[in-house]
Design an enzyme around this catalytic site. Structure first.
Site, mmCIF file in Angstrom:
data_model
loop_
_atom_site.group_PDB
_atom_site.id
_atom_site.type_symbol
_atom_site.label_atom_id
_atom_site.label_comp_id
_atom_site.label_asym_id
_atom_site.label_seq_id
_atom_site.Cartn_x
_atom_site.Cartn_y
_atom_site.Cartn_z
ATOM 1 N N GLU A 1 -51.023 -16.611 -33.856
ATOM 2 C CA GLU A 1 -50.265 -17.961 -33.849
ATOM 3 C C GLU A 1 -49.480 -18.038 -35.114
ATOM 4 O OE1 GLU A 1 -51.015 -22.517 -33.048
ATOM 5 O OE2 GLU A 1 -53.005 -21.265 -33.048
ATOM 6 N N LYS B 1 -51.838 -23.552 -27.353
ATOM 7 C CA LYS B 1 -52.662 -24.284 -26.706
ATOM 8 C C LYS B 1 -52.842 -23.844 -25.330
ATOM 9 C CE LYS B 1 -55.362 -26.487 -29.572
ATOM 10 N NZ LYS B 1 -56.576 -25.973 -29.697
#
Length: 438
Positions: free
Chosen positions: A227, A243
């Site tokens: 990420e 997410k």
């Protein structure tokens, strides 16, 4: 700025092993490095970095003599093989709300890097205009460094404590205290071997997009993150929050069709927009990619991207004040979620959910979100945080399984070769400050 074409050489993992062996033989501090998609390159490796603890608000800030001035908002310098990095400050900043075993922040400066461009060519770059040492070029072109053994005995987190945290979060959502929060747990372990060997093996096998490593006398951080937290270059700041998670053997279309995962991602995107909006030029915050399904080690993720224009007068400290800790590992509203999470989670997060990365006066700032991140202290203890976002639709058993799915690609890793013997202290603390843990 000096750039030398070194040509073909070993893989990023093999070169990193060779740099570690070179540092030990010369009694230098160990290497630090970024492997994956960093600064439009496949790897940026610092041959030796004296990584020291520092105040958290000083992490990733450049020394006064290195301030980029207009460069931070202007075009990047380029080397013949692509964008130049040259050097900079490389290190980490831990999650802030409860202190873990490692320092709250640590890192150090490097004037030189070896960079693997996207075509597979290696480059030596120096901010000092210094030539590439012969033994460094040899380590890149012919990294004769066999994988060394390491071992970690992992213990799962306390499932009952995690369930209690999830249930408390669901109760807080019902009462309207938060809309979403990331409840985390922690694998513990003991290790033997060297952290650098664990990191090299791990990036070779899992191929994370935002892997990073830094080591000092305090311990080591081996981040296998997928990420991007923040990238700042030419006046543009980018963040790509993750997410939503499914095991890699599941149908990825189920992720985009999941009401729970989509709602979770959209809430975090709004939080990132709010964070960046605190320092961005008015009207410049945009969602450029929403709810894209992407693979990561062992799982599928939902990934979105937010960009903003930020004036050069906004320095790194101000940007971090606005956005840190990363939105995807806190919750909505951010302040309330952070306060509640401190009581819901039985252990401090440590470096997990903080950030690891580099700030170069030439290339700008790039930071990951320190998930899938293994922390080694100087005594042989190892930690790995895992977690997931909780919404009103969350099921505690499913959230526990998501934690296991995220950890699986790391806790199932095994070293090549025989298992090393018991941990032992290093004879040279500067050259090999964490020889006991893996």
């Amino acid at each position: 700025m000096r750039s030398e074409r070194l040509g073909g050489g070993g893989s990023a993992a093999d070169v990193f092993r060779a740099l570690a062996r070179r540092a030990r033989s010369r009694q230098l501090p160990p290497p630090a490095g970024l492997i994956g998609r960093w600064f439009d390159s496949a790897a940026v490796l610092a041959p030796s970095v004296r990584a020291l603890p520092c105040p958290p608000d000083q992490a990733f800030t450049l020394p006064a003599t290195r301030e980029p001035g207009s460069r931070e908002t202007g075009p990047r310098e380029t080397a013949p093989g692509g964008p130049a990095v040259g050097g900079g400050w490389i290190g980490y900043r831990a999650y802030p709300d409860r202190r873990g075993a490692l320092p709250e922040a640590a890192g150090g400066w490097t004037d030189d890097v070896v960079r693997l461009d996207e075509s597979g060519c290696w480059w030596f770059e120096s901010l000092r205009d210094a030539p590439c040492p012969d033994d460094l070029a040899e380590a890149v072109r012919r990294p004769d460094a066999e994988p060394r053994p390491w071992h970690i005995d992992w213990a799962e987190p306390d499932r009952r404590a995690h369930r209690r945290g999830v249930e408390l979060c669901l109760d807080a959502i019902t009462r309207g205290n938060v809309y979403q929060a990331c409840v985390c747990a922690r694998f513990g372990g003991t290790g033997s071997g060297r952290p650098v060997d664990f990191f090299a093996d791990a990036v070779e096998r899992t191929r994370p997009s935002r892997a990073a490593f830094v080591q000092g006398a305090w311990g080591a951080v081996a981040s296998l993150s997928p990420e991007l937290f923040l990238s700042r270059r030419a006046g543009t700041v980018t963040s790509s929050p993750i997410k939503g998670t499914l095991p890699l053997d599941a149908d990825p279309t189920l992720l985009r069709d999941s009401v729970k995962d989509v709602a979770e991602n959209v809430m975090i995107v709004d939080l990132v927009r709010n964070d960046l909006g605190r320092v961005a030029e008015p009207g410049s915050v945009h969602v450029t990619d929403l709810l894209r399904v992407k693979p990561a080690p062992g799982v599928w993720h939902l990934v979105s991207t937010v960009t903003a224009r930020v004036a050069g007068s906004v320095d790194t400290a101000a940007l971090m004040d606005a956005a840190f800790p990363p939105a995807s590992v806190t919750g909505c509203p951010k302040h309330s979620a952070r306060h509640l999470l401190s009581s819901w989670e039985p252990e401090p997060r440590g470096v997990y959910c903080g950030t690891v990365g580099m700030h170069s006066p030439l290339a700008g700032l790039e930071l990951n979100v320190a998930i899938r991140t293994v922390e080694f202290d100087a005594t042989g203890h190892v930690g790995l945080g895992v977690g997931g976002g909780i919404t009103i639709d969350s099921d505690p058993d499913a959230e526990w399984q998501e934690c296991l799915d995220k950890a699986r690609s790391i806790v199932t890793l095994r070293a090549t070769g025989r298992r090393p013997g018991p941990p032992r202290a290093s004879r040279n603390a500067q050259a090999d400050p964490v020889s006991a843990p893996t």
